[in-house]
Design a protein around this motif. Sequence first.
Motif, mmCIF file in Angstrom:
data_model
loop_
_atom_site.group_PDB
_atom_site.id
_atom_site.type_symbol
_atom_site.label_atom_id
_atom_site.label_comp_id
_atom_site.label_asym_id
_atom_site.label_seq_id
_atom_site.Cartn_x
_atom_site.Cartn_y
_atom_site.Cartn_z
ATOM 1 N N MET A 131 2.225 -13.295 65.250
ATOM 2 C CA MET A 131 2.403 -11.848 65.370
ATOM 3 C C MET A 131 2.967 -11.483 66.735
ATOM 4 O O MET A 131 3.780 -10.554 66.853
ATOM 5 C CB MET A 131 1.071 -11.134 65.134
ATOM 6 N N ASP A 132 2.560 -12.201 67.781
ATOM 7 C CA ASP A 132 3.157 -11.973 69.098
ATOM 8 C C ASP A 132 4.663 -12.234 69.052
ATOM 9 O O ASP A 132 5.461 -11.489 69.633
ATOM 10 C CB ASP A 132 2.515 -12.882 70.147
ATOM 11 N N ALA A 133 5.051 -13.301 68.365
ATOM 12 C CA ALA A 133 6.469 -13.627 68.232
ATOM 13 C C ALA A 133 7.206 -12.535 67.462
ATOM 14 O O ALA A 133 8.344 -12.177 67.801
ATOM 15 C CB ALA A 133 6.637 -14.975 67.537
ATOM 16 N N ARG A 134 6.567 -12.006 66.435
ATOM 17 C CA ARG A 134 7.185 -10.924 65.659
ATOM 18 C C ARG A 134 7.380 -9.680 66.519
ATOM 19 O O ARG A 134 8.411 -8.999 66.440
ATOM 20 C CB ARG A 134 6.317 -10.587 64.447
ATOM 21 N N ASN A 135 6.391 -9.358 67.336
ATOM 22 C CA ASN A 135 6.475 -8.170 68.179
ATOM 23 C C ASN A 135 7.622 -8.278 69.188
ATOM 24 O O ASN A 135 8.335 -7.301 69.439
ATOM 25 C CB ASN A 135 5.155 -7.947 68.905
ATOM 26 N N ALA A 136 7.788 -9.456 69.780
ATOM 27 C CA ALA A 136 8.891 -9.662 70.715
ATOM 28 C C ALA A 136 10.229 -9.594 69.986
ATOM 29 O O ALA A 136 11.206 -9.025 70.496
ATOM 30 C CB ALA A 136 8.737 -11.003 71.432
ATOM 31 N N LEU A 137 10.290 -10.177 68.786
ATOM 32 C CA LEU A 137 11.510 -10.138 67.990
ATOM 33 C C LEU A 137 11.875 -8.707 67.626
ATOM 34 O O LEU A 137 13.063 -8.338 67.610
ATOM 35 C CB LEU A 137 11.333 -10.977 66.720
ATOM 36 N N ASN A 138 10.892 -7.884 67.341
ATOM 37 C CA ASN A 138 11.147 -6.495 66.988
ATOM 38 C C ASN A 138 11.903 -5.776 68.101
ATOM 39 O O ASN A 138 12.824 -4.985 67.842
ATOM 40 C CB ASN A 138 9.823 -5.792 66.701
ATOM 41 N N ILE A 139 11.547 -6.071 69.350
ATOM 42 C CA ILE A 139 12.256 -5.477 70.483
ATOM 43 C C ILE A 139 13.662 -6.047 70.579
ATOM 44 O O ILE A 139 14.631 -5.320 70.830
ATOM 45 C CB ILE A 139 11.471 -5.703 71.784
ATOM 46 N N ALA A 140 13.802 -7.362 70.396
ATOM 47 C CA ALA A 140 15.127 -7.984 70.447
ATOM 48 C C ALA A 140 16.064 -7.367 69.411
ATOM 49 O O ALA A 140 17.240 -7.084 69.706
ATOM 50 C CB ALA A 140 15.005 -9.489 70.227
ATOM 51 N N LEU A 141 15.579 -7.154 68.206
ATOM 52 C CA LEU A 141 16.405 -6.558 67.158
ATOM 53 C C LEU A 141 16.765 -5.114 67.493
ATOM 54 O O LEU A 141 17.888 -4.657 67.211
ATOM 55 C CB LEU A 141 15.667 -6.634 65.820
ATOM 56 N N ALA A 142 15.823 -4.397 68.112
ATOM 57 C CA ALA A 142 16.113 -3.028 68.534
ATOM 58 C C ALA A 142 17.183 -3.013 69.617
ATOM 59 O O ALA A 142 18.020 -2.107 69.672
ATOM 60 C CB ALA A 142 14.837 -2.354 69.025
ATOM 61 N N CYS A 143 17.163 -4.021 70.495
ATOM 62 C CA CYS A 143 18.191 -4.138 71.532
ATOM 63 C C CYS A 143 19.571 -4.315 70.913
ATOM 64 O O CYS A 143 20.557 -3.693 71.339
ATOM 65 C CB CYS A 143 17.895 -5.324 72.442
ATOM 66 N N ILE A 144 19.658 -5.178 69.909
ATOM 67 C CA ILE A 144 20.938 -5.421 69.233
ATOM 68 C C ILE A 144 21.449 -4.132 68.600
ATOM 69 O O ILE A 144 22.638 -3.784 68.708
ATOM 70 C CB ILE A 144 20.773 -6.532 68.185
ATOM 71 N N GLU A 145 20.543 -3.398 67.966
ATOM 72 C CA GLU A 145 20.925 -2.122 67.366
ATOM 73 C C GLU A 145 21.348 -1.116 68.431
ATOM 74 O O GLU A 145 22.336 -0.386 68.259
ATOM 75 C CB GLU A 145 19.756 -1.567 66.546
ATOM 76 N N SER A 146 20.624 -1.092 69.545
ATOM 77 C CA SER A 146 20.945 -0.159 70.619
ATOM 78 C C SER A 146 22.321 -0.426 71.222
ATOM 79 O O SER A 146 23.106 0.490 71.462
ATOM 80 C CB SER A 146 19.867 -0.233 71.717
ATOM 81 N N VAL A 147 22.614 -1.707 71.472
ATOM 82 C CA VAL A 147 23.927 -2.061 72.019
ATOM 83 C C VAL A 147 25.024 -1.715 71.024
ATOM 84 O O VAL A 147 26.082 -1.182 71.388
ATOM 85 C CB VAL A 147 23.973 -3.564 72.373
ATOM 86 N N SER A 148 24.785 -2.004 69.765
ATOM 87 C CA SER A 148 25.798 -1.757 68.732
ATOM 88 C C SER A 148 26.081 -0.264 68.556
ATOM 89 O O SER A 148 27.238 0.147 68.383
ATOM 90 C CB SER A 148 25.332 -2.343 67.393
ATOM 91 N N LYS A 149 25.019 0.564 68.626
ATOM 92 C CA LYS A 149 25.185 2.009 68.416
ATOM 93 C C LYS A 149 25.385 2.776 69.726
ATOM 94 O O LYS A 149 25.683 3.970 69.689
ATOM 95 C CB LYS A 149 23.943 2.556 67.695
ATOM 96 N N LYS A 150 25.173 2.086 70.863
ATOM 97 C CA LYS A 150 25.230 2.742 72.170
ATOM 98 C C LYS A 150 24.278 3.929 72.218
ATOM 99 O O LYS A 150 24.625 5.034 72.660
ATOM 100 C CB LYS A 150 26.654 3.164 72.501
ATOM 101 N N ALA A 151 23.058 3.666 71.778
ATOM 102 C CA ALA A 151 22.043 4.728 71.715
ATOM 103 C C ALA A 151 20.652 4.098 71.767
ATOM 104 O O ALA A 151 20.480 2.915 71.458
ATOM 105 C CB ALA A 151 22.189 5.538 70.438
ATOM 106 N N ALA A 152 19.692 4.903 72.187
ATOM 107 C CA ALA A 152 18.309 4.450 72.192
ATOM 108 C C ALA A 152 17.830 4.303 70.750
ATOM 109 O O ALA A 152 18.295 5.007 69.840
ATOM 110 C CB ALA A 152 17.425 5.441 72.937
ATOM 111 N N VAL A 153 16.888 3.378 70.534
ATOM 112 C CA VAL A 153 16.357 3.100 69.201
ATOM 113 C C VAL A 153 14.851 3.286 69.214
ATOM 114 O O VAL A 153 14.146 2.712 70.049
ATOM 115 C CB VAL A 153 16.703 1.658 68.767
ATOM 116 N N ALA A 154 14.352 4.093 68.271
ATOM 117 C CA ALA A 154 12.922 4.293 68.141
ATOM 118 C C ALA A 154 12.310 3.141 67.354
ATOM 119 O O ALA A 154 12.896 2.657 66.375
ATOM 120 C CB ALA A 154 12.637 5.619 67.436
ATOM 121 N N LEU A 155 11.123 2.703 67.783
ATOM 122 C CA LEU A 155 10.391 1.641 67.086
ATOM 123 C C LEU A 155 9.274 2.242 66.267
ATOM 124 O O LEU A 155 8.613 3.195 66.699
ATOM 125 C CB LEU A 155 9.822 0.642 68.086
ATOM 126 N N GLU A 156 9.048 1.663 65.104
ATOM 127 C CA GLU A 156 7.915 2.121 64.301
ATOM 128 C C GLU A 156 6.619 1.714 64.953
ATOM 129 O O GLU A 156 6.523 0.601 65.488
ATOM 130 C CB GLU A 156 8.002 1.517 62.897
#
Length: 339
Positions: A314-339
């Motif tokens: 679960m710790d690994a999943r939590n870190a991955l969740n941020i990594a995926l949000a980073c990819i989305e943020s860079v791609s959209k050039k916008a901040a990303v909200a996390l659930e």
Amino acid sequence: MPKNKPVNVGLVGAGRIGSFHGETVTRRLVDAELVAIADPAPGAAAGLAAKLGVESSYTDVADLLAHPDLDAVIIATPARFHTNILVQAAEAGKAIFCEKPMALTLEDADRAIAAARSAGAPLQVGFNRRWDQAFSEGRTAIVGGKIGAPQLLRSLTRDPGPFGADPARIPPWTIFYETLIHDFDTLLWLNPNAKPVEVSAVADALVRPDFADKGFHDTAVVTIRFDNGSIAVAEANFCAMYGYDIRGEVFGASGMVTMGDIRRSSMTLFDKNGVSSETWRRDTDHFVHGYTVQLASFVTAVRRGELTEGPTGMDARNALNIALACIESVSKKAAVALE
């Protein structure tokens, strides 16, 4: 006093970090034995087995998992193979140590966690920074209330230069999936009970700008906002010419802790050229203690049949969740909200 029977460990992956983990088990742990190595590359497992004095080597993971009396598996393959091998090992009833990232999608992370849980197999993920003495003592101070409520956090990873890799051979988004993933886990760990709610990231090719138009990223900065009001910054770069630079900092309401030092030791040279210190150049030198202690802890978990400390799936999943949000943020050039 009779000694415990050694925990029999199999290693999957005979590359750089796999070789180092194999060396740790054979030369630095007293209650574990490396009994088999697997790697699909012709001669890779056999070559490492000969070097480390391991009798059995395979090119197929299934053959390693069928090795007699195997208790546990260390997964140190390229990241894209981690989840499937982890599930395969769990279904074979083996305890699992998996290098980061455990998965590249949340669906695969959930699949890995579910497989380990269903099998009752201990699962530990290789976030070695938690086991470094400075970072461990820093968290103890934070949990003990020594600096008050965390307000500003920082974690950075700067790989040693010169950068000599071929950018074309580096998988997309590696800077988030495999480099900053350490920093994300560290920041979550150093901010106990806080949940990330928003991520903003920028990334570019500043070391190799000639690959910028091909989607390569060698430099990144990430801002994370947490539900307790604290703000964290993580940064990474693939070419620090002065050495391997890993540092962390947590500023709180009544104090601050800093962790990490680029210098190899407190020895400082004073001569005609001025003042200088030797710096770390490889992760396996800088974190040799952390790498060793994390595997020692894993061996203890295998004996107990459960993981009582260390990074979980679960710790690994939590870190991955941020990594995926980073990819989305860079791609959209916008901040990303996390659930």
